[in-house]
Design a protein around this motif. Structure first.
Motif, mmCIF file in Angstrom:
data_model
loop_
_atom_site.group_PDB
_atom_site.id
_atom_site.type_symbol
_atom_site.label_atom_id
_atom_site.label_comp_id
_atom_site.label_asym_id
_atom_site.label_seq_id
_atom_site.Cartn_x
_atom_site.Cartn_y
_atom_site.Cartn_z
ATOM 1 N N SER A 1 32.414 53.031 55.599
ATOM 2 C CA SER A 1 33.037 54.175 56.247
ATOM 3 C C SER A 1 32.442 54.359 57.633
ATOM 4 O O SER A 1 31.227 54.234 57.814
ATOM 5 C CB SER A 1 32.805 55.436 55.423
ATOM 6 O OG SER A 1 33.192 56.590 56.141
ATOM 7 N N VAL B 1 34.199 60.605 58.617
ATOM 8 C CA VAL B 1 34.884 61.353 57.565
ATOM 9 C C VAL B 1 36.335 60.906 57.488
ATOM 10 O O VAL B 1 37.034 60.852 58.495
ATOM 11 C CB VAL B 1 34.794 62.862 57.851
ATOM 12 C CG1 VAL B 1 35.631 63.643 56.837
ATOM 13 C CG2 VAL B 1 33.354 63.323 57.807
ATOM 14 N N LYS B 2 36.736 60.544 56.304
ATOM 15 C CA LYS B 2 38.088 60.081 55.998
ATOM 16 C C LYS B 2 38.420 58.718 56.614
ATOM 17 O O LYS B 2 39.546 58.247 56.500
ATOM 18 C CB LYS B 2 39.138 61.112 56.410
ATOM 19 C CG LYS B 2 39.110 62.389 55.589
ATOM 20 C CD LYS B 2 40.240 63.320 55.968
ATOM 21 C CE LYS B 2 40.415 64.495 55.020
ATOM 22 N NZ LYS B 2 39.222 65.175 54.590
ATOM 23 N N ASP B 3 37.459 58.058 57.249
ATOM 24 C CA ASP B 3 37.689 56.745 57.852
ATOM 25 C C ASP B 3 36.938 55.684 57.072
ATOM 26 O O ASP B 3 35.710 55.651 57.089
ATOM 27 C CB ASP B 3 37.227 56.735 59.314
ATOM 28 C CG ASP B 3 38.071 57.633 60.186
ATOM 29 O OD1 ASP B 3 37.490 58.279 61.083
ATOM 30 O OD2 ASP B 3 39.293 57.691 59.970
ATOM 31 N N THR B 4 37.698 54.833 56.383
ATOM 32 C CA THR B 4 37.061 53.798 55.580
ATOM 33 C C THR B 4 37.775 52.466 55.796
ATOM 34 O O THR B 4 38.909 52.425 56.276
ATOM 35 C CB THR B 4 37.094 54.144 54.085
ATOM 36 O OG1 THR B 4 38.453 54.169 53.632
ATOM 37 C CG2 THR B 4 36.447 55.496 53.814
ATOM 38 N N SER C 1 35.947 57.177 48.994
ATOM 39 C CA SER C 1 36.367 58.388 49.694
ATOM 40 C C SER C 1 35.180 59.002 50.398
ATOM 41 O O SER C 1 34.048 58.927 49.902
ATOM 42 C CB SER C 1 36.991 59.401 48.728
ATOM 43 O OG SER C 1 36.040 59.862 47.808
ATOM 44 N N ARG C 2 35.461 59.597 51.537
ATOM 45 C CA ARG C 2 34.419 60.281 52.288
ATOM 46 C C ARG C 2 35.028 61.549 52.883
ATOM 47 O O ARG C 2 35.654 61.512 53.932
ATOM 48 C CB ARG C 2 33.851 59.381 53.384
ATOM 49 C CG ARG C 2 32.587 59.960 54.013
ATOM 50 C CD ARG C 2 31.930 58.951 54.882
ATOM 51 N NE ARG C 2 30.754 59.477 55.540
ATOM 52 C CZ ARG C 2 30.207 58.921 56.609
ATOM 53 N NH1 ARG C 2 30.745 57.818 57.129
ATOM 54 N NH2 ARG C 2 29.133 59.451 57.147
ATOM 55 N N SER C 3 34.819 62.644 52.200
ATOM 56 C CA SER C 3 35.368 63.935 52.636
ATOM 57 C C SER C 3 34.356 64.728 53.457
ATOM 58 O O SER C 3 34.723 65.675 54.156
ATOM 59 C CB SER C 3 35.819 64.747 51.431
ATOM 60 O OG SER C 3 34.732 64.961 50.547
#
Lengths: 114, 112
Positions: free
Chosen positions: A49, A52-55, A67-69
């Motif tokens: 990642s 946040v939200k970028d993977t 997931s990375r919230s």
């Protein structure tokens, strides 16, 4: 030591069940990574990642999702665990991307799929 | 990414100097050479990094010849606690998504 924790540290699960591993950091680093380590294969990147939200996918991403919230948490999910996913999983973080930036590794999670 | 070759295993005794050589014939101009150490049941940790000539820190020295096609990690006066796997990595990272390609590493066993 860099503030990285992984949970759980050990898990035994049955084939076909979903499993989620958590990586938590207190360093506010932008990049987070999930690796697996198997005898004869060294460490292999599963997903990483860059925010946040970028993977993005690594070299062995099939059967895994992430997931990375929040900046501090990076979750690895095995949608339907298989015996081939028995491994030791390491999370890592880095301030920036690139080999010239040190990656800090967590203590690892030993997962056994029966 | 440049492929690296290093010995699978090495044995040493306490107090000796250990040199682990890594070959990387296809190293590119922008590539760095980085070594990680992994103790049993732990994640890898960064030891040292260099681009050319010699780098020294409190843990190790890294020697890189002018052609940069190999590098040598030197551990002075090893102790039992230096028993670990040592990985040599080569790349610049910017074109590899931050991935670290670890390979097999060198398993160092230090004996009393």
């Amino acid at each position: 030591d860099a503030g990285i924790t992984q949970s759980p540290r050990h898990k035994v699960t049955e084939t076909g069940t979903p499993v989620t591993l958590r990586c938590h950091q207190t360093e506010n680093h932008r990049y987070m990574y999930w690796y697996r380590q198997d005898p004869g294969h060294g460490l292999r990147l599963i997903h990483y990642s860059y925010g946040v939200k970028d993977t993005d996918k690594g070299e062995v991403s099939d059967g895994y999702s992430v997931s990375r919230s929040k900046t501090e948490d990076f979750l690895l999910t095995l949608e339907s665990a298989t015996s081939s996913q028995t491994s030791v999983y390491f999370c890592a973080i880095s301030e920036e991307q690139g080999l010239n930036y040190e990656q800090y590794f967590g203590p690892g999670t030993r997962l056994t799929v029966t | 990414l440049a492929k690296t070759t290093q010995p699978i295993s090495m044995d040493s005794y306490e107090g000796q100097e250990v040199n682990i050589t890594c070959s990387h014939n296809n190293i590119a101009t922008n590539d760095y050479i980085t070594w990680y150490q992994q103790f049993p049941s732990q994640g890898p940790r960064f030891i040292i990094q260099g681009y050319k000539t010699k780098v020294t820190n409190e843990v190790a020295s890294l020697f890189i010849p002018a052609d940069r096609k190999s590098s040598t990690l030197s551990l002075p006066r090893v102790s039992l606690s230096d028993t670990a796997v040592y990985y040599c990595l080569v790349g610049d990272g910017h074109n590899q998504g931050g991935k670290l390609i670890f390979g097999q590493g060198t398993e160092l066993s230090v004996k009393p």
